[in-house]
Design an enzyme around this catalytic site. Sequence first.
Site, PDB file in Angstrom:
ATOM      1  N   ASP A 175      55.550  48.353  65.920  1.00 24.41           N
ATOM      2  CA  ASP A 175      54.570  49.407  65.544  1.00 24.41           C
ATOM      3  C   ASP A 175      53.284  48.930  65.198  1.00 24.41           C
ATOM      4  OD1 ASP A 175      53.635  51.856  64.646  1.00 24.41           O
ATOM      5  OD2 ASP A 175      54.182  51.288  62.641  1.00 24.41           O
ATOM      6  N   LEU A 176      52.236  49.616  65.158  1.00 21.64           N
ATOM      7  CA  LEU A 176      50.702  49.123  64.757  1.00 21.64           C
ATOM      8  C   LEU A 176      50.418  49.724  63.387  1.00 21.64           C
ATOM      9  CD1 LEU A 176      47.895  48.326  67.158  1.00 21.64           C
ATOM     10  CD2 LEU A 176      47.593  49.454  64.863  1.00 21.64           C
ATOM     11  N   ASP A 177      49.790  51.046  63.323  1.00 26.02           N
ATOM     12  CA  ASP A 177      49.547  51.372  62.105  1.00 26.02           C
ATOM     13  C   ASP A 177      50.674  51.328  61.066  1.00 26.02           C
ATOM     14  OD1 ASP A 177      46.782  53.038  62.482  1.00 26.02           O
ATOM     15  OD2 ASP A 177      48.022  53.169  64.246  1.00 26.02           O
TER      16      ASP A 177
ATOM     17  N   ASP B 264      57.114  51.305  60.160  1.00 24.86           N
ATOM     18  CA  ASP B 264      56.972  51.521  58.812  1.00 24.86           C
ATOM     19  C   ASP B 264      57.156  53.011  58.371  1.00 24.86           C
ATOM     20  OD1 ASP B 264      54.427  52.413  60.148  1.00 24.86           O
ATOM     21  OD2 ASP B 264      54.021  53.038  58.116  1.00 24.86           O
TER      22      ASP B 264
END
Length: 268
Positions: free
Chosen positions: A20-22, A198
Amino acid sequence: MENALSVPPLFSGNFAFFFDLDGTLADIKPHPDDVCVPDEVLARLALLAEMNDGALALISGRSIAELERLARPYSFPLAGVHGAERRDINGQTERVTLPENVLLPLERELRQGVSTLSDVELEAKGMAFALHYRQAPQHEDAVFALAKKMVARFPQLAMQPGKCVVELKPSGIHKGAAIEAFLQTPPFCGRKPVFIGDDLTDEHGFIVVNRLGGVSIKVGAGATQAKWRLGSVSDVHQWLERLADYQQQEQRALTNRRDDYESLSRSI
């Protein structure tokens, strides 16, 4: 699963990596355009991809276009809008779309709905919409009510809550399905998945990875289906650095053993 989870181990072998990124590779910012992935983190991702035959992808609620911008100068396989659009290692892109008789009235009603909610932002992603209320937490109930109203009116939609955001996307689209799709194609097929995320949008991914015997890692606090935990984005960066170093050492050791074996074979 319970909150008391261990830090994930270091490992090498036949794995495919999904990030995932953010909130995972980059800290969450007040506005999505303020987010960036540090250059050294991108370099380690590229190194990890190289050591695993390219089996590394970014999976995000962001669009592929945004992910491309954030990953420059590197070009990874990508899944955007939770998997509604997916680009493979050869640059081939697949997209799930909504019909115009859903998309147009949906956008119109969403814009009307948020017009009375100060500081709530509507993000149009082409085949999905995100209602951001990070700057207006007092409108959380109203945002959820608007999203539920749209899902009730348009059964093609599913509602996906996240961190100070509610997304409306095509039903059946989620990060777990994106991971499974990647695992059916080279260079991901035949590998055990590793997924790091997250928030609630990542739980489908954890469930799929667990079912496939892979490694699921939750970033931050909170109940989760993941089996391992890292406390923060900074912890992700440190673990990624250690993992890349560990895999480099393992590959060097393997190369040395092969060289020693070949030397022994020639001498015999």
